[in-house]
Design a protein around this motif. Structure first.
Motif, PDB file in Angstrom:
ATOM      1  N   TYR A  11       0.666  -1.304  -0.230  1.00 17.53           N
ATOM      2  CA  TYR A  11       0.247   0.181  -0.068  1.00 17.53           C
ATOM      3  C   TYR A  11       0.474   0.907   0.199  1.00 17.53           C
ATOM      4  N   ARG A  12       2.601   1.034   0.021  1.00 21.78           N
ATOM      5  CA  ARG A  12       3.006   2.514  -0.181  1.00 21.78           C
ATOM      6  C   ARG A  12       2.534   3.767  -0.979  1.00 21.78           C
ATOM      7  N   PRO A  13       2.458   5.274  -0.491  1.00 28.97           N
ATOM      8  CA  PRO A  13       2.607   5.100  -1.938  1.00 28.97           C
ATOM      9  C   PRO A  13       2.982   5.561  -2.630  1.00 28.97           C
ATOM     10  N   GLU A  14       4.112   5.753  -2.770  1.00 28.26           N
ATOM     11  CA  GLU A  14       5.647   5.859  -3.630  1.00 28.26           C
ATOM     12  C   GLU A  14       6.106   4.264  -3.633  1.00 28.26           C
ATOM     13  N   ASN A  19      -0.177   0.547  -6.282  1.00 26.96           N
ATOM     14  CA  ASN A  19       0.314   1.939  -6.883  1.00 26.96           C
ATOM     15  C   ASN A  19       0.971   1.385  -8.280  1.00 26.96           C
ATOM     16  N   SER A  20       2.697   0.665  -8.263  1.00 28.63           N
ATOM     17  CA  SER A  20       3.023   0.184  -9.532  1.00 28.63           C
ATOM     18  C   SER A  20       2.072  -0.129 -11.103  1.00 28.63           C
ATOM     19  N   LEU A  22      -1.325  -0.207 -11.041  1.00 25.92           N
ATOM     20  CA  LEU A  22      -2.476   0.984 -11.278  1.00 25.92           C
ATOM     21  C   LEU A  22      -1.678   2.164 -11.987  1.00 25.92           C
ATOM     22  N   ALA A  23       0.048   2.399 -11.743  1.00 29.90           N
ATOM     23  CA  ALA A  23       0.887   3.041 -12.716  1.00 29.90           C
ATOM     24  C   ALA A  23       0.850   2.547 -14.159  1.00 29.90           C
ATOM     25  N   PRO A  28      -3.851   7.057 -11.671  1.00 28.70           N
ATOM     26  CA  PRO A  28      -3.061   7.760 -10.354  1.00 28.70           C
ATOM     27  C   PRO A  28      -2.603   6.485  -9.629  1.00 28.70           C
ATOM     28  N   PRO A  29      -2.094   6.806  -9.087  1.00 28.46           N
ATOM     29  CA  PRO A  29      -1.695   6.487  -7.477  1.00 28.46           C
ATOM     30  C   PRO A  29      -2.394   6.791  -6.728  1.00 28.46           C
ATOM     31  N   GLN A  30      -3.311   5.868  -5.431  1.00 26.20           N
ATOM     32  CA  GLN A  30      -3.610   6.403  -4.389  1.00 26.20           C
ATOM     33  C   GLN A  30      -2.975   6.421  -2.747  1.00 26.20           C
ATOM     34  N   TRP A  32      -3.454   5.196   0.217  1.00 22.67           N
ATOM     35  CA  TRP A  32      -4.225   3.973   0.370  1.00 22.67           C
ATOM     36  C   TRP A  32      -4.843   3.684   1.581  1.00 22.67           C
TER      37      TRP A  32
END
Length: 176
Positions: A11-14, A19-20, A22-23, A28-30, A32
């Motif tokens: 769930y890390r933002p970066e 998020n990877s 999703l990219a 867009p990243p979330q 979470w």
């Protein structure tokens, strides 16, 4: 707790795995665990992942206790798969479902580790569980009286569910 650290990485933002993914889909990243609207569903996913294995095994075991002849007879009588589930499997599993429901209420009411490790009850107290609130009252705000009162209230409520559990399992054992 190790599993929660893995989920924190997911769930890390970066650079988080989710998020990877999703990219890769140009989404867009979330945030979470940092967004109040997403944090609780994210914790529910984790808690479902944690409890799914044991619950699945219990239900599969209960299904194996149902004689196959019942399902075969229903199939010969023209019952569809949905009819066999609705009119045979679910009624025969009713007591096990009741037991599992009571157990799940007891387990969910005692959730502490997941919100404490991942969000510490935030953002905006959206993931604060009753046990985490008792912990915060006692050890963050040093209001031991309030924490004790909430603890006793929780004990009474969970005792009622425990009595239900004992009644359901006693009925289940009486049938065997």
């Amino acid at each position: 707790t190790v599993g929660l650290l893995v989920w924190r990485q997911i769930y890390r933002p970066e650079g988080g795995i989710l998020n990877s993914l999703l990219a890769l889909m140009d989404l867009p990243p979330q945030l979470w665990l940092q967004d109040a609207t997403l944090a609780k569903p994210a914790l529910i996913v984790i808690m479902t992942w944690i409890g799914a294995g044991g619950s699945t095994l219990l239900y599969l075991y209960a299904l194996r206790e149902i004689p196959t002849e019942i399902f075969e007879a229903a199939e010969l009588d023209g019952f569809s798969v949905l009819d066999r589930i609705l009119y045979i499997a679910l009624p025969l599993l009713r007591h096990r479902i009741q037991i599992m429901l009571v157990l799940q209420v007891i387990i969910v009411a005692q959730v502490f580790t997941e919100p404490f490790v991942l969000t510490n009850g935030g953002p905006a107290n959206s993931t604060t569980s009753p046990v985490l609130e008792i912990y915060n009252a006692a050890f963050t705000r040093t209001d031991f009286g309030l924490a004790s009162a909430w603890g006793v209230s929780m004990l009474v409520a969970l005792s009622a569910f425990s009595i239900l559990y004992v009644m359901f399992t006693k009925n289940d054992l009486d049938r065997d």
